[in-house]
Design a protein around this motif. Structure first.
Motif, PDB file in Angstrom:
ATOM      1  N   LEU A 354      99.295  58.725  56.608  1.00 39.46           N
ATOM      2  CA  LEU A 354      99.398  58.854  58.060  1.00 39.46           C
ATOM      3  C   LEU A 354     100.579  59.762  58.389  1.00 39.46           C
ATOM      4  O   LEU A 354     101.718  59.459  58.035  1.00 39.46           O
ATOM      5  CB  LEU A 354      99.591  57.474  58.696  1.00 39.46           C
ATOM      6  CG  LEU A 354      98.461  56.470  58.423  1.00 39.46           C
ATOM      7  CD1 LEU A 354      98.878  55.077  58.877  1.00 39.46           C
ATOM      8  CD2 LEU A 354      97.185  56.911  59.115  1.00 39.46           C
ATOM      9  N   VAL A 362      98.706  59.905  64.133  1.00 39.74           N
ATOM     10  CA  VAL A 362      98.694  58.486  64.487  1.00 39.74           C
ATOM     11  C   VAL A 362      99.820  58.125  65.448  1.00 39.74           C
ATOM     12  O   VAL A 362      99.631  57.309  66.362  1.00 39.74           O
ATOM     13  CB  VAL A 362      98.765  57.622  63.206  1.00 39.74           C
ATOM     14  CG1 VAL A 362     100.078  57.824  62.455  1.00 39.74           C
ATOM     15  CG2 VAL A 362      98.595  56.153  63.538  1.00 39.74           C
ATOM     16  N   GLN A 383      97.937  44.693  56.649  1.00 37.70           N
ATOM     17  CA  GLN A 383      97.444  45.883  55.956  1.00 37.70           C
ATOM     18  C   GLN A 383      98.563  46.913  55.814  1.00 37.70           C
ATOM     19  O   GLN A 383      99.409  47.052  56.684  1.00 37.70           O
ATOM     20  CB  GLN A 383      96.244  46.479  56.690  1.00 37.70           C
ATOM     21  CG  GLN A 383      96.529  47.022  58.078  1.00 37.70           C
ATOM     22  CD  GLN A 383      96.415  45.972  59.169  1.00 37.70           C
ATOM     23  OE1 GLN A 383      96.689  44.802  58.947  1.00 37.70           O
ATOM     24  NE2 GLN A 383      96.010  46.392  60.356  1.00 37.70           N
ATOM     25  N   TRP A 384      98.537  47.624  54.689  1.00 41.52           N
ATOM     26  CA  TRP A 384      99.595  48.592  54.401  1.00 41.52           C
ATOM     27  C   TRP A 384      99.323  49.920  55.103  1.00 41.52           C
ATOM     28  O   TRP A 384      98.179  50.350  55.237  1.00 41.52           O
ATOM     29  CB  TRP A 384      99.716  48.828  52.891  1.00 41.52           C
ATOM     30  CG  TRP A 384     100.342  47.675  52.183  1.00 41.52           C
ATOM     31  CD1 TRP A 384      99.698  46.630  51.577  1.00 41.52           C
ATOM     32  CD2 TRP A 384     101.731  47.429  52.038  1.00 41.52           C
ATOM     33  NE1 TRP A 384     100.610  45.742  51.062  1.00 41.52           N
ATOM     34  CE2 TRP A 384     101.870  46.208  51.320  1.00 41.52           C
ATOM     35  CE3 TRP A 384     102.884  48.106  52.421  1.00 41.52           C
ATOM     36  CZ2 TRP A 384     103.110  45.667  50.990  1.00 41.52           C
ATOM     37  CZ3 TRP A 384     104.117  47.573  52.094  1.00 41.52           C
ATOM     38  CH2 TRP A 384     104.226  46.366  51.391  1.00 41.52           C
ATOM     39  N   MET A 385     100.405  50.550  55.542  1.00 37.40           N
ATOM     40  CA  MET A 385     100.343  51.885  56.129  1.00 37.40           C
ATOM     41  C   MET A 385     101.173  52.826  55.264  1.00 37.40           C
ATOM     42  O   MET A 385     102.400  52.684  55.170  1.00 37.40           O
ATOM     43  CB  MET A 385     100.877  51.875  57.565  1.00 37.40           C
ATOM     44  CG  MET A 385     100.056  51.006  58.511  1.00 37.40           C
ATOM     45  SD  MET A 385     100.742  50.962  60.199  1.00 37.40           S
ATOM     46  CE  MET A 385     100.436  52.655  60.740  1.00 37.40           C
ATOM     47  N   SER A 386     100.484  53.745  54.594  1.00 38.86           N
ATOM     48  CA  SER A 386     101.177  54.762  53.796  1.00 38.86           C
ATOM     49  C   SER A 386     101.322  56.001  54.670  1.00 38.86           C
ATOM     50  O   SER A 386     100.330  56.604  55.074  1.00 38.86           O
ATOM     51  CB  SER A 386     100.378  55.072  52.534  1.00 38.86           C
ATOM     52  OG  SER A 386     100.289  53.924  51.717  1.00 38.86           O
ATOM     53  N   TRP A 387     102.528  56.394  54.971  1.00 36.85           N
ATOM     54  CA  TRP A 387     102.817  57.405  55.977  1.00 36.85           C
ATOM     55  C   TRP A 387     103.674  58.507  55.375  1.00 36.85           C
ATOM     56  O   TRP A 387     104.231  58.372  54.283  1.00 36.85           O
ATOM     57  CB  TRP A 387     103.552  56.758  57.157  1.00 36.85           C
ATOM     58  CG  TRP A 387     104.853  56.117  56.729  1.00 36.85           C
ATOM     59  CD1 TRP A 387     105.014  54.841  56.266  1.00 36.85           C
ATOM     60  CD2 TRP A 387     106.130  56.746  56.650  1.00 36.85           C
ATOM     61  NE1 TRP A 387     106.325  54.629  55.906  1.00 36.85           N
ATOM     62  CE2 TRP A 387     107.031  55.779  56.142  1.00 36.85           C
ATOM     63  CE3 TRP A 387     106.598  58.015  56.963  1.00 36.85           C
ATOM     64  CZ2 TRP A 387     108.380  56.057  55.930  1.00 36.85           C
ATOM     65  CZ3 TRP A 387     107.948  58.293  56.761  1.00 36.85           C
ATOM     66  CH2 TRP A 387     108.823  57.314  56.253  1.00 36.85           C
ATOM     67  N   THR A 413     102.692  60.991  50.531  1.00 46.73           N
ATOM     68  CA  THR A 413     103.142  59.836  51.305  1.00 46.73           C
ATOM     69  C   THR A 413     104.625  59.618  51.035  1.00 46.73           C
ATOM     70  O   THR A 413     105.135  59.997  49.975  1.00 46.73           O
ATOM     71  CB  THR A 413     102.386  58.552  50.899  1.00 46.73           C
ATOM     72  OG1 THR A 413     102.626  58.278  49.511  1.00 46.73           O
ATOM     73  CG2 THR A 413     100.895  58.689  51.143  1.00 46.73           C
ATOM     74  N   PRO A 417     106.035  52.757  51.867  1.00 46.71           N
ATOM     75  CA  PRO A 417     104.960  52.306  52.763  1.00 46.71           C
ATOM     76  C   PRO A 417     105.327  50.963  53.392  1.00 46.71           C
ATOM     77  O   PRO A 417     106.134  50.210  52.830  1.00 46.71           O
ATOM     78  CB  PRO A 417     103.756  52.171  51.829  1.00 46.71           C
ATOM     79  CG  PRO A 417     104.338  51.987  50.470  1.00 46.71           C
ATOM     80  CD  PRO A 417     105.619  52.769  50.456  1.00 46.71           C
ATOM     81  N   ASN A 420     101.430  46.998  58.573  1.00 37.44           N
ATOM     82  CA  ASN A 420     101.168  47.379  59.958  1.00 37.44           C
ATOM     83  C   ASN A 420     102.066  46.631  60.938  1.00 37.44           C
ATOM     84  O   ASN A 420     102.553  47.210  61.916  1.00 37.44           O
ATOM     85  CB  ASN A 420      99.693  47.127  60.287  1.00 37.44           C
ATOM     86  CG  ASN A 420      99.355  47.388  61.736  1.00 37.44           C
ATOM     87  OD1 ASN A 420      99.222  46.460  62.521  1.00 37.44           O
ATOM     88  ND2 ASN A 420      99.232  48.651  62.107  1.00 37.44           N
ATOM     89  N   PHE A 423     105.409  48.221  60.886  1.00 25.45           N
ATOM     90  CA  PHE A 423     105.362  49.507  61.578  1.00 25.45           C
ATOM     91  C   PHE A 423     105.426  49.294  63.091  1.00 25.45           C
ATOM     92  O   PHE A 423     106.156  49.999  63.797  1.00 25.45           O
ATOM     93  CB  PHE A 423     104.078  50.249  61.203  1.00 25.45           C
ATOM     94  CG  PHE A 423     104.011  51.657  61.719  1.00 25.45           C
ATOM     95  CD1 PHE A 423     104.346  52.722  60.912  1.00 25.45           C
ATOM     96  CD2 PHE A 423     103.604  51.925  63.023  1.00 25.45           C
ATOM     97  CE1 PHE A 423     104.293  54.034  61.389  1.00 25.45           C
ATOM     98  CE2 PHE A 423     103.546  53.216  63.508  1.00 25.45           C
ATOM     99  CZ  PHE A 423     103.893  54.273  62.689  1.00 25.45           C
ATOM    100  N   GLY A 459      93.856  49.346  54.528  1.00 24.25           N
ATOM    101  CA  GLY A 459      95.008  50.182  54.199  1.00 24.25           C
ATOM    102  C   GLY A 459      95.205  50.287  52.698  1.00 24.25           C
ATOM    103  O   GLY A 459      94.483  49.671  51.903  1.00 24.25           O
TER     104      GLY A 459
END
Length: 520
Positions: A354, A362, A383-387, A413, A417, A420, A423, A459
């Protein structure tokens, strides 16, 4: 006479329609699609909106409960005239600072026509009031008075928000082009497809500013003025002569994955657009006299499929999974590898997470809700967010061009991470807003279907193993650092500590060279 006019059901129908259209314009255009609260250069437009909203607040409150006479009525006429002048000034400001979407232009036309009809109906009552002795009479139009009162409160509230956001825009820093001279010092000829996209525009600007020879493929020439100069712009790869020198190709073209619901037609368009771009690059490379050395192709972390807490590196695979994102990325990466095998190109399939930037991706989609204190986690929030920060992605793309050791899948990434829920808390804290509005999984699944299940409720916990092993250094390795740079939250910290809002960080900290502090 005036009571009969102002009690007319037809008039109140027009007033209700005007209020509805105005509210829709503010929420849909100003807040959601145009995102004026975060648009550089919108400060003056927001100030005009605030002034107009305050006048609207007065007008709605007066018409709801009071019938002014004599000089008070003349004062009301002056307020109406000032509101019209402000609206005209707003039209000029909009034309100078941004391209209005077609829906906003149509809506503004309807608002103007409807407003004219309302004024034509109200004018006889205003004339009666101005000829009466100075004073006022209390009146009530039943539910209509309460509707106008609520409208008065609403426009004043948004006026206050417009003032606050216009001041915030003055504090936001505008990043210079991402600094890449330390990564790719020698002059290179780079071809970028998708050059006017969220990532492509920043990449083109960074390469051009560093003195590289850049060719950008632009599908819609109307978007070409967005690009930095000097840049060579083409609308098709067929326009590039065979004798052209191209050292590297970066393929960012393709239908946005999150641009709408994943209908059957849209799924086809997403995959087909990426394969079509890869095959067009194949045809170009086939006729070039001198072949490029590397092809960097944009893929995504969706390649791994929806996972739980498993830490994923490039050594992991998700090919057996049935999710659409997996199949889409498989097709995209295979098309790039085919071109590489055919012509001896080094291929880097960047599996991008992301991308965080306030002007797209996003973060831009989440900002309006969170800025209005309406944000929160999606579903369970586990859920994981890899940004990855936009500036780090640009540098990693250039790093992939410059380093022959990088080949095959490369995770784009950040090394940290987050879940959610974390984040959401971080974004709320960066904006100084609560982030407690949980969006239920069932609702997201009902509205968004497969897109919501895979992108919002699913995610992956992805780590950039290859990039780190190759020596790439992230400028914004933590979510706090990325959000601070994009949202200017470090401004508040410097003010609290009694320092200049625009000074560089204190010794002992590492300034981010890709985002120098420069006022708007």
């Amino acid at each position: 006479m005036s009571q009969e006019i102002l009690s007319s059901p037809f008039l109140w129908t027009l007033v209700s329609f005007q209020l509805f259209m105005g509210a829709f314009d503010v929420v849909f255009h100003h807040e959601l699609t145009e995102r004026l609260a975060w648009r550089a250069g919108a400060a003056n437009e927001l100030k005009l909106h605030a002034a107009r909203n305050f006048f609207y607040g007065v007008l709605f409150a007066v018409f709801a409960w009071v019938e002014p006479h004599g000089l008070l009525a003349w004062l009301l006429v002056v307020v109406l005239a000032i509101e019209i002048v402000i609206t005209l000034a707003d039209f000029v400001e909009e034309d100078l600072t941004r391209k209005l979407p077609a829906t906003e232009r149509v809506l503004h036309t309807l608002l103007a026509i409807n407003y004219g009809a309302i004024m034509a109906l109200v004018a006889p009552a205003l004339i009666d009031w101005t000829s009466a002795p100075t004073g006022f009479a209390l009146v009530s139009y039943g539910m209509g008075s309460w509707v106008l009162t609520l409208a008065s409160i609403g426009v004043v509230a948004f006026g206050l928000r417009d003032i606050a956001t216009s001041r915030r825009l003055g504090r936001l820093v505008v990043p210079n082009p991402v600094e890449i001279s330390d990564i790719l010092p020698a002059r290179n000829a780079v071809l970028v497809t998708g050059g006017t996209g969220f990532v492509g525009q920043q990449l083109v600007e960074a390469l051009a500013s560093a003195g590289h020879d850049v060719t950008a493929v632009v599908r819609t020439m109307a978007n070409a003025p967005r690009l930095a100069t000097p840049v060579r712009i083409v609308s098709s790869l067929d326009e590039i002569p065979a004798e052209s020198r191209i050292d590297a190709i970066v393929d960012l073209a393709g239908e946005p994955v999150a641009g709408g619901l994943w209908t059957k037609r849209r799924r086809f368009a997403i995959v087909a657009s990426r394969i079509r771009s890869a095959r067009a690059i194949e045809r170009l490379v086939a006729r070039l006299d001198a072949k490029p050395a590397v092809l960097v192709k944009a893929s995504a972390v969706g390649r791994y499929g929806t996972r739980d807490d498993e830490m994923l590196t490039e050594a992991d695979d998700g090919a057996s999974r049935k999710e659409f994102a997996v199949r889409s990325c498989l097709a995209t990466e295979a098309a790039a590898l085919r071109a590489g095998r055919q012509f001896g190109l080094r291929v880097v399939n960047l599996r991008i997470g992301l991308v965080l930037g306030r002007d797209g991706g996003v973060l831009a989609r989440m900002l309006p809700a969170f800025d209005l204190a309406l944000g929160g986690p999606f579903g369970s929030g586990r859920q994981w967010m890899s940004w990855i920060a936009l500036s780090d992605l640009v540098r990693l793309i250039v790093f992939a061009i410059a380093n022959p050791s990088l080949e095959g899948a490369v995770n784009a990434t950040a090394p940290a991470p987050v879940r959610n829920a974390a984040f959401a808390r971080a974004l709320g804290a960066a904006l100084g807003r609560p982030a407690v509005f949980v969006v239920p999984s069932a609702l997201l699944g009902l509205i968004g279907g497969g897109l919501a299940r895979e992108l919002l409720l699913g995610g992956q916990r992805v780590l950039p193993a290859k990039a780190l092993a190759s020596g790439f250094v992230f400028g914004k390795p933590t979510l706090a650092a990325a959000l601070a740079a994009e949202l200017a939250t470090d401004y508040r910290e410097r003010v609290r500590e009694g320092r200049s809002p625009l000074e560089t960080p204190r010794s002992g900290t590492t300034p981010d060279a890709s985002v120098p502090l420069r006022p708007v």
